[in-house]
Design a protein around this motif. Structure first.
Motif, PDB file in Angstrom:
ATOM      1  N   SER A 192      -5.187   5.477  -9.266  1.00 42.63           N
ATOM      2  CA  SER A 192      -5.676   4.338  -8.456  1.00 42.63           C
ATOM      3  C   SER A 192      -5.866   2.895  -8.924  1.00 42.63           C
ATOM      4  O   SER A 192      -5.988   2.915 -10.258  1.00 42.63           O
ATOM      5  N   ALA A 193      -5.866   1.870  -8.130  1.00 46.14           N
ATOM      6  CA  ALA A 193      -5.946   0.498  -8.844  1.00 46.14           C
ATOM      7  C   ALA A 193      -7.399   0.372  -9.269  1.00 46.14           C
ATOM      8  O   ALA A 193      -7.684  -0.170 -10.610  1.00 46.14           O
ATOM      9  N   GLU A 194      -8.323   0.909  -8.905  1.00 45.49           N
ATOM     10  CA  GLU A 194      -9.673   0.923  -9.401  1.00 45.49           C
ATOM     11  C   GLU A 194      -9.753   1.591 -10.904  1.00 45.49           C
ATOM     12  O   GLU A 194     -10.476   1.086 -11.912  1.00 45.49           O
ATOM     13  N   GLU A 195      -9.215   2.886 -10.904  1.00 45.89           N
ATOM     14  CA  GLU A 195      -9.053   3.357 -12.412  1.00 45.89           C
ATOM     15  C   GLU A 195      -8.455   2.616 -13.282  1.00 45.89           C
ATOM     16  O   GLU A 195      -8.780   2.598 -14.410  1.00 45.89           O
ATOM     17  N   ILE A 196      -7.237   2.070 -12.913  1.00 45.84           N
ATOM     18  CA  ILE A 196      -6.519   1.408 -13.892  1.00 45.84           C
ATOM     19  C   ILE A 196      -7.414   0.278 -14.441  1.00 45.84           C
ATOM     20  O   ILE A 196      -7.213  -0.192 -15.398  1.00 45.84           O
ATOM     21  N   LYS A 197      -7.926  -0.543 -13.387  1.00 46.75           N
ATOM     22  CA  LYS A 197      -8.610  -1.639 -13.698  1.00 46.75           C
ATOM     23  C   LYS A 197      -9.724  -1.274 -14.495  1.00 46.75           C
ATOM     24  O   LYS A 197     -10.173  -1.911 -15.555  1.00 46.75           O
ATOM     25  N   ALA A 198     -10.379  -0.388 -14.335  1.00 47.52           N
ATOM     26  CA  ALA A 198     -11.597   0.199 -15.137  1.00 47.52           C
ATOM     27  C   ALA A 198     -11.075   0.455 -16.537  1.00 47.52           C
ATOM     28  O   ALA A 198     -11.923   0.256 -17.367  1.00 47.52           O
TER      29      ALA A 198
END
Length: 110
Positions: free
Chosen positions: A8-14
């Protein structure tokens, strides 16, 4: 295939954001935050192939330096020390590169 197809984009960003400071990279925490630890071995293999930029069947030291950019273009370049630490953690047979089975082990054991 793109990294966003697997994670997920959120997990990658985090995950990338958690290690934005120089000399802060920890592969164990990174693989956990990015969600790779909970993926199937098949998905981990797909991530390996994305990170293996030259399609050699191995992730070499020069590719490890850019591992965060493999997850997102805005990721920073790892320092030489961080790169060597990651290589040492993953290179179980001492050939100076990380093969697909070594990568799976690196992710699972992290």
């Amino acid at each position: 295939m793109a990294m966003m197809d697997l994670l997920s984009a959120e997990e990658i960003k985090a995950a990338v954001g958690a290690f934005s400071a120089a000399e802060s990279f920890c592969h164990k925490k990174f693989f956990e935050i990015v969600g790779l630890k909970k993926k199937s071995p098949e998905d981990v293999k797909k991530v390996f192939h994305i990170l293996d930029k030259d399609r050699s069947g191995f992730i070499e030291e020069d590719e490890l330096k850019f591992v965060l950019q493999g997850f997102t273009p805005t990721g920073r370049v790892l320092s030489d020390k961080e790169t060597k630490t990651l290589l040492a953690a993953g290179d179980k047979d001492g050939d100076g590169k990380i093969g697909i089975d070594e990568f799976i082990t690196l992710v699972v054991e992290s």
